[in-house]
Enzyme design. Structure first.
Site, PDB file in Angstrom:
ATOM      1  N   LYS A   3       9.493   3.970  -5.974  1.00  0.00           N
ATOM      2  CA  LYS A   3       8.160   4.424  -7.044  1.00  0.00           C
ATOM      3  C   LYS A   3       8.109   3.895  -8.268  1.00  0.00           C
ATOM      4  O   LYS A   3       9.017   3.449  -8.927  1.00  0.00           O
ATOM      5  CB  LYS A   3       8.076   5.856  -6.689  1.00  0.00           C
ATOM      6  CG  LYS A   3       8.005   6.569  -5.375  1.00  0.00           C
ATOM      7  CD  LYS A   3       8.068   8.209  -5.397  1.00  0.00           C
ATOM      8  CE  LYS A   3       7.777   8.769  -4.106  1.00  0.00           C
ATOM      9  NZ  LYS A   3       7.443  10.231  -3.891  1.00  0.00           N
ATOM     10  N   TYR A  43      -1.302   8.607   0.786  1.00  0.00           N
ATOM     11  CA  TYR A  43      -0.707   9.942   0.631  1.00  0.00           C
ATOM     12  C   TYR A  43      -1.824  10.960   1.227  1.00  0.00           C
ATOM     13  O   TYR A  43      -1.805  12.031   0.979  1.00  0.00           O
ATOM     14  CB  TYR A  43      -0.239  10.254  -0.465  1.00  0.00           C
ATOM     15  CG  TYR A  43       1.226   9.959  -0.868  1.00  0.00           C
ATOM     16  CD1 TYR A  43       2.124  10.490  -0.228  1.00  0.00           C
ATOM     17  CD2 TYR A  43       1.576   8.930  -1.723  1.00  0.00           C
ATOM     18  CE1 TYR A  43       3.839  10.118  -0.523  1.00  0.00           C
ATOM     19  CE2 TYR A  43       2.818   8.778  -2.106  1.00  0.00           C
ATOM     20  CZ  TYR A  43       3.914   9.364  -1.425  1.00  0.00           C
ATOM     21  OH  TYR A  43       5.215   8.769  -1.663  1.00  0.00           O
ATOM     22  N   ASN A 106       9.936  11.091  -8.264  1.00  0.00           N
ATOM     23  CA  ASN A 106      11.377  11.299  -7.624  1.00  0.00           C
ATOM     24  C   ASN A 106      11.704   9.878  -6.912  1.00  0.00           C
ATOM     25  O   ASN A 106      12.692  10.037  -5.895  1.00  0.00           O
ATOM     26  CB  ASN A 106      11.481  12.524  -6.314  1.00  0.00           C
ATOM     27  CG  ASN A 106      10.201  12.194  -5.322  1.00  0.00           C
ATOM     28  OD1 ASN A 106       9.526  11.219  -5.427  1.00  0.00           O
ATOM     29  ND2 ASN A 106      10.100  12.924  -4.362  1.00  0.00           N
ATOM     30  N   HIS A 109      10.309   6.676  -1.840  1.00  0.00           N
ATOM     31  CA  HIS A 109       9.460   7.412  -0.705  1.00  0.00           C
ATOM     32  C   HIS A 109      10.154   6.834   0.568  1.00  0.00           C
ATOM     33  O   HIS A 109      10.479   5.815   0.894  1.00  0.00           O
ATOM     34  CB  HIS A 109       8.073   7.011  -0.689  1.00  0.00           C
ATOM     35  CG  HIS A 109       7.366   7.220   0.721  1.00  0.00           C
ATOM     36  ND1 HIS A 109       6.929   8.447   1.194  1.00  0.00           N
ATOM     37  CD2 HIS A 109       6.949   6.445   1.637  1.00  0.00           C
ATOM     38  CE1 HIS A 109       6.337   8.263   2.414  1.00  0.00           C
ATOM     39  NE2 HIS A 109       6.734   7.052   2.665  1.00  0.00           N
ATOM     40  N   GLU A 120       2.814   3.178   7.830  1.00  0.00           N
ATOM     41  CA  GLU A 120       3.033   2.773   6.599  1.00  0.00           C
ATOM     42  C   GLU A 120       3.453   1.284   6.384  1.00  0.00           C
ATOM     43  O   GLU A 120       2.887   0.657   5.346  1.00  0.00           O
ATOM     44  CB  GLU A 120       4.064   3.658   5.957  1.00  0.00           C
ATOM     45  CG  GLU A 120       3.553   5.041   5.761  1.00  0.00           C
ATOM     46  CD  GLU A 120       4.532   6.237   5.439  1.00  0.00           C
ATOM     47  OE1 GLU A 120       4.245   7.287   5.075  1.00  0.00           O
ATOM     48  OE2 GLU A 120       5.641   5.727   5.143  1.00  0.00           O
TER      49      GLU A 120
HETATM   50  P1  ATP Z   1       8.113  11.301   0.277  1.00  0.00           P
HETATM   51  O1  ATP Z   1       7.035  11.328   1.312  1.00  0.00           O
HETATM   52  O2  ATP Z   1       7.591  10.492  -0.954  1.00  0.00           O
HETATM   53  O3  ATP Z   1       9.248  10.403   0.781  1.00  0.00           O
HETATM   54  P2  ATP Z   1       8.921  13.774   0.740  1.00  0.00           P
HETATM   55  O4  ATP Z   1       8.935  13.415   2.197  1.00  0.00           O
HETATM   56  O5  ATP Z   1      10.478  14.250   0.379  1.00  0.00           O
HETATM   57  O6  ATP Z   1       8.681  12.517  -0.123  1.00  0.00           O
HETATM   58  P3  ATP Z   1       6.576  15.214   0.790  1.00  0.00           P
HETATM   59  O7  ATP Z   1       6.591  16.669   1.239  1.00  0.00           O
HETATM   60  O8  ATP Z   1       6.156  14.280   1.853  1.00  0.00           O
HETATM   61  O9  ATP Z   1       8.194  15.164   0.281  1.00  0.00           O
HETATM   62  O10 ATP Z   1       5.905  15.119  -0.536  1.00  0.00           O
HETATM   63  C1  ATP Z   1       5.278  13.628  -0.921  1.00  0.00           C
HETATM   64  C2  ATP Z   1       5.413  13.531  -2.427  1.00  0.00           C
HETATM   65  O11 ATP Z   1       4.640  14.387  -2.977  1.00  0.00           O
HETATM   66  C3  ATP Z   1       7.083  13.755  -2.923  1.00  0.00           C
HETATM   67  O12 ATP Z   1       7.944  12.807  -2.629  1.00  0.00           O
HETATM   68  C4  ATP Z   1       6.561  14.146  -4.411  1.00  0.00           C
HETATM   69  O13 ATP Z   1       6.453  12.927  -5.217  1.00  0.00           O
HETATM   70  C5  ATP Z   1       5.353  14.809  -4.126  1.00  0.00           C
HETATM   71  N1  ATP Z   1       5.667  16.216  -4.377  1.00  0.00           N
HETATM   72  C6  ATP Z   1       6.006  17.066  -3.013  1.00  0.00           C
HETATM   73  N2  ATP Z   1       6.027  18.071  -3.344  1.00  0.00           N
HETATM   74  C7  ATP Z   1       5.831  18.386  -4.752  1.00  0.00           C
HETATM   75  C8  ATP Z   1       5.527  19.387  -5.745  1.00  0.00           C
HETATM   76  N3  ATP Z   1       5.947  20.936  -5.349  1.00  0.00           N
HETATM   77  N4  ATP Z   1       5.220  19.311  -6.888  1.00  0.00           N
HETATM   78  C9  ATP Z   1       4.854  17.871  -7.363  1.00  0.00           C
HETATM   79  N5  ATP Z   1       4.872  17.071  -6.334  1.00  0.00           N
HETATM   80  C10 ATP Z   1       5.363  17.062  -5.254  1.00  0.00           C
HETATM   81 MG    MG Z   2       6.965  12.863   2.992  1.00  0.00          MG
END
Ligand code: ATP
Ligand code: MG
Length: 131
Positions: A3, A43, A106, A109, A120
């Site tokens: 990211k 997303y 974070n 992804h 994707e």
């Molecule tokens: P990713 O899909 O990016 O691998 P993930 O599967 O761990 O991450 P998801 O629940 O799919 O988490 O959320 C997608 C992305 O949205 C997260 O990686 C983060 O960048 C953002 N995100 C998720 N939860 C929150 C939150 N509570 N506040 C802010 N951003 C969030």
């Molecule tokens: Mg995810």
């Protein structure tokens, strides 16, 4: 994806090293930048979540590395390698614990299923870009 926060903070090389040492093979990779429109489409599954706008802004804030990775049990193993969504809750030694700043910025992804990994991968790569 690596990211924008990880790229901006200079962690791309170290993160890729973790990924390769964990046994993933790179099938395709590119350095690119998502527009807000493209990040929103990537997303779209999170469109109704309260953090969607911030997520789209964050994901389009700078260049990323997109990749297709291959391994037995890749989805689960990659998620174990990257750790919990919130780096404060990510297990020691995971990529997010080591390199991520916050729950939204974070670092990486990972696809959450084989079907979404296909979707994707097709979002970023044609069949001629895979080896
Ligand atoms: P990713 O899909 O990016 O691998 P993930 O599967 O761990 O991450 P998801 O629940 O799919 O988490 O959320 C997608 C992305 O949205 C997260 O990686 C983060 O960048 C953002 N995100 C998720 N939860 C929150 C939150 N509570 N506040 C802010 N951003 C969030
Ligand atoms: Mg995810």
């Amino acid at each position: 994806m690596l990211k924008p926060d990880a790229v901006q903070n200079g962690h791309a090389g170290a993160i890729l090293d973790h990924i390769l040492k964990a046994g993933f093979r790179v099938v395709a990779m590119k350095y690119t930048r998502l527009s807000e429109d493209t990040a929103g489409k990537f997303y779209a599954i999170h469109r109704e979540r309260p953090f969607y706008g911030e997520l789209v802004r964050c994901m389009s804030s700078g260049p990323i590395y997109a990749a297709i990775l291959e391994k037995e049990n890749a989805v689960e193993d990659f998620r174990n390698l990257i750790g919990a969504t919130d780096p404060a809750k990510a297990a020691p030694g995971t990529i997010r614990q080591l390199f991520a700043k916050s729950i939204e910025a974070n670092a990486v992804h990972g696809s959450d299923s084989d079907d979404n990994a296909d979707r994707e991968g097709n979002f970023f790569f044609s069949e001629f870009e895979r080896f």
